[in-house]
Design an enzyme around this catalytic site. Structure first.
Site, short mmCIF file in Angstrom:
data_model
loop_
_atom_site.label_atom_id
_atom_site.label_comp_id
_atom_site.label_asym_id
_atom_site.label_seq_id
_atom_site.Cartn_x
_atom_site.Cartn_y
_atom_site.Cartn_z
N HIS A 288 0.90 -1.13 -0.05
CA HIS A 288 0.06 -0.06 0.41
C HIS A 288 0.78 1.46 0.18
O HIS A 288 0.46 2.71 0.59
CB HIS A 288 -1.45 0.27 1.24
CG HIS A 288 -2.05 -1.36 1.11
ND1 HIS A 288 -2.46 -1.43 2.33
CD2 HIS A 288 -2.42 -1.25 0.19
CE1 HIS A 288 -3.52 -3.03 1.75
NE2 HIS A 288 -3.21 -2.48 0.71
N SER B 44 -6.28 -6.98 10.56
CA SER B 44 -7.60 -7.87 10.19
C SER B 44 -7.78 -9.02 9.30
O SER B 44 -8.87 -9.16 8.84
CB SER B 44 -8.77 -6.61 11.05
OG SER B 44 -8.53 -5.70 9.18
N ILE C 95 1.08 -8.11 19.96
CA ILE C 95 1.82 -8.20 19.50
C ILE C 95 3.49 -8.01 20.13
O ILE C 95 4.12 -9.06 19.93
CB ILE C 95 1.44 -7.74 17.70
CG1 ILE C 95 0.40 -7.87 17.11
CG2 ILE C 95 3.34 -7.83 17.27
CD1 ILE C 95 0.29 -7.17 16.06
P1 NAD Z 1 -6.73 -2.92 10.31
O1 NAD Z 1 -6.87 -1.19 11.63
O2 NAD Z 1 -8.14 -3.20 9.74
O3 NAD Z 1 -6.23 -4.02 11.14
C1 NAD Z 1 -5.25 -3.69 12.41
C2 NAD Z 1 -5.57 -5.63 13.74
O4 NAD Z 1 -4.49 -5.03 14.70
C3 NAD Z 1 -7.22 -4.93 14.37
O5 NAD Z 1 -7.35 -6.11 13.75
C4 NAD Z 1 -6.52 -5.20 15.75
O6 NAD Z 1 -7.44 -5.78 16.73
C5 NAD Z 1 -4.94 -5.65 15.88
N1 NAD Z 1 -3.84 -4.81 16.73
C6 NAD Z 1 -3.80 -3.38 16.38
N2 NAD Z 1 -2.85 -3.26 18.12
C7 NAD Z 1 -2.26 -4.44 18.07
C8 NAD Z 1 -1.61 -4.94 18.74
N3 NAD Z 1 -0.83 -4.13 19.83
N4 NAD Z 1 -1.31 -6.33 19.04
C9 NAD Z 1 -2.40 -7.49 18.37
N5 NAD Z 1 -3.05 -7.06 17.91
C10 NAD Z 1 -2.87 -5.59 17.48
O7 NAD Z 1 -5.37 -2.54 9.29
P2 NAD Z 1 -4.43 -3.13 8.43
O8 NAD Z 1 -5.08 -5.28 8.67
O9 NAD Z 1 -2.86 -3.20 7.95
O10 NAD Z 1 -5.66 -2.45 7.35
C11 NAD Z 1 -5.79 -1.08 7.53
C12 NAD Z 1 -4.98 -0.62 6.42
O11 NAD Z 1 -4.52 0.70 6.24
C13 NAD Z 1 -3.69 -0.88 5.70
O12 NAD Z 1 -3.72 -0.64 4.44
C14 NAD Z 1 -2.67 -0.39 5.92
O13 NAD Z 1 -2.26 -0.21 4.66
C15 NAD Z 1 -3.24 1.40 6.32
N6 NAD Z 1 -2.88 1.58 7.88
C16 NAD Z 1 -1.90 1.77 7.55
C17 NAD Z 1 -0.49 1.99 9.32
C18 NAD Z 1 0.48 2.09 9.00
O14 NAD Z 1 1.58 2.20 8.76
N7 NAD Z 1 0.81 2.20 10.91
C19 NAD Z 1 -1.54 2.75 10.01
C20 NAD Z 1 -2.63 3.18 9.47
C21 NAD Z 1 -3.53 1.74 8.57
#
Ligand code: NAD
Length: 253
Positions: free
Chosen positions: A126, A201, A243
Site C-alpha cells: 500500500h 484484520s 504483538i
Molecule cells: P486494521 O486496522 O484493519 O487491523 C489492525 C488489527 O491489528 C486489528 O484487528 C487490531 O485488533 C490489531 N491490533 C492492533 N494493535 C495490536 C497489538 N498491539 N497487538 C495485537 N493486535 C493488534 O489494519 P490492516 O489490516 O493493516 O488494514 C488497514 C489498512 O490501513 C492497511 O492497508 C494499511 O495500509 C493502512 N494503515 C497503515 C498504518 C501504518 O502504516 N502503521 C496505520 C493505519 C492504517
C-alpha cells in the site's frame, strides 16, 4: 488452531519458527500501534474518526486533496516520532538470522526499513506515507516541502515540474495495486514454509489473499492479532494477544 492459553501458544510459535527454513511475515497496522501509530479498525482507530478518501475523489476534487493533506499533516508528529517496536525488531532479528528473505507489509510507515530491513526487502503493498510523489510524472517530494506549499497557498500542493497533483506515495482505495510488489508478494507466499500474518484484520483485499495463497501452497500459517480474523479457521496457530508481548521474546540482543 487457536491457542487456548498464551504460554502454550508462545511455545508452539517458538517451535514453528525453529523448524521453519523460509519464514515470510505479512504485517498490518497492528504491529505499529506500540510505536504510537493508530490502526484503522480498533476502537479509536483512524476509521472511527475519518472516512477514507477514495482515489477518484482525490484526483477529481481540490477539496478532497486539501482534506487528505490536512489529515496527513495532523499525523506528522506521530510518524516522525515513531520508532520500531518489539514486533518490528523481532522480525528484523529473524531477517538478520537469514530465516526471513523479505517482508510483505500493508503498512505505510517505513518502520520495517527503520528496523533494519534493506529497502528492497520490504514489499509495500500500500505504498509509503513518509514521502510523496506527483501523480503525473512520479517526481518525488518530501512531506516538509508539501507542508511549506500548503502553508503558503492554503491548498494541497501540485508538482513543481508538470503541475499535476502531488499525493503521499500510498495506495488509496480505488487506486490500482503496484504490479511489481503484488508479483513479488505472491512469489514469497508460494515459496515459504511458514507465513506469519501479524496485526492485520485481514479484511483489505487483495492484500488479505496472501495468507490464503501461502496456506494453499503448503506453508504453515500463523496469525497473531488481538481480535479474531476471517482466516483464523485455516491457520495452524492463532494467537489472540498483544504483538509486542508475543514477539518480544524473539527480539534477541
Ligand atoms: P486494521 O486496522 O484493519 O487491523 C489492525 C488489527 O491489528 C486489528 O484487528 C487490531 O485488533 C490489531 N491490533 C492492533 N494493535 C495490536 C497489538 N498491539 N497487538 C495485537 N493486535 C493488534 O489494519 P490492516 O489490516 O493493516 O488494514 C488497514 C489498512 O490501513 C492497511 O492497508 C494499511 O495500509 C493502512 N494503515 C497503515 C498504518 C501504518 O502504516 N502503521 C496505520 C493505519 C492504517
Amino acid at each position: 488452531m487457536i491457542a487456548t492459553d498464551f504460554r502454550s501458544g508462545l511455545e508452539r510459535l517458538g517451535d514453528m519458527i525453529a523448524e521453519a527454513s523460509v519464514i515470510v511475515p505479512f504485517t498490518g497496522a497492528g504491529i505499529s500501534t506500540e510505536s504510537g501509530i493508530p490502526d484503522f479498525r480498533s476502537p479509536g482507530g483512524l476509521w472511527a474518526r475519518n472516512r477514507p478518501i477514495p482515489f477518484d475523489e482525490f484526483v477529481a476534487s481540490q477539496e478532497a486533496r486539501d482534506e487528505s493533506w490536512r489529515r496527513r499533516f495532523a499525523m506528522q508528529e506521530n510518524f516522525a516520532a515513531a520508532k520500531p517496536a518489539r514486533g518490528h525488531r523481532a522480525l528484523a532479528a529473524l531477517y538478520k538470522a537469514g530465516k526471513v528473505p523479505a517482508i510483505i507489509t500493508q503498512n505505510i510507515d517505513n518502520l520495517h526499513q527503520a528496523s533494519g530491513f534493506a529497502l528492497d526487502d520490504v514489499i509495500e503493498l500500500h505504498g509509503n506515507t513518509t514521502y510523496a510523489t506527483c501523480l503525473g510524472c512520479q517526481k518525488r517530494f518530501e512531506i516538509a516541502w508539501a507542508k511549506d506549499r500548503f502553508d503558503e497557498t492554503g491548498e494541497a500542493p501540485s508538482c513543481s515540474e508538470c503541475g499535476q497533483a502531488v499525493k503521499t506515495a500510498t495506495i488509496s482505495f480505488g487506486q490500482s495495486m503496484p504490479e511489481d510488489e503484488m508479483r513479488r508478494a505472491a512469489e514469497l507466499a508460494r515459496n515459504c514454509d511458514l507465513f506469519m500474518a501479524i496485526g492485520s484484520s485481514l479484511v483489505v483485499w487483495p492484500a488479505a489473499g496472501f495468507p490464503l495463497l501461502a496456506r494453499n501452497s503448503g506453508a504453515k500459517l500463523v496469525i497473531i492479532n488481538n481480535e479474531p480474523t476471517e482466516q483464523d479457521d485455516i491457520a495452524d496457530l492463532v494467537i489472540h494477544h498483544d504483538i509486542g508481548e508475543t514477539l518480544g521474546p524473539f527480539v534477541g540482543n
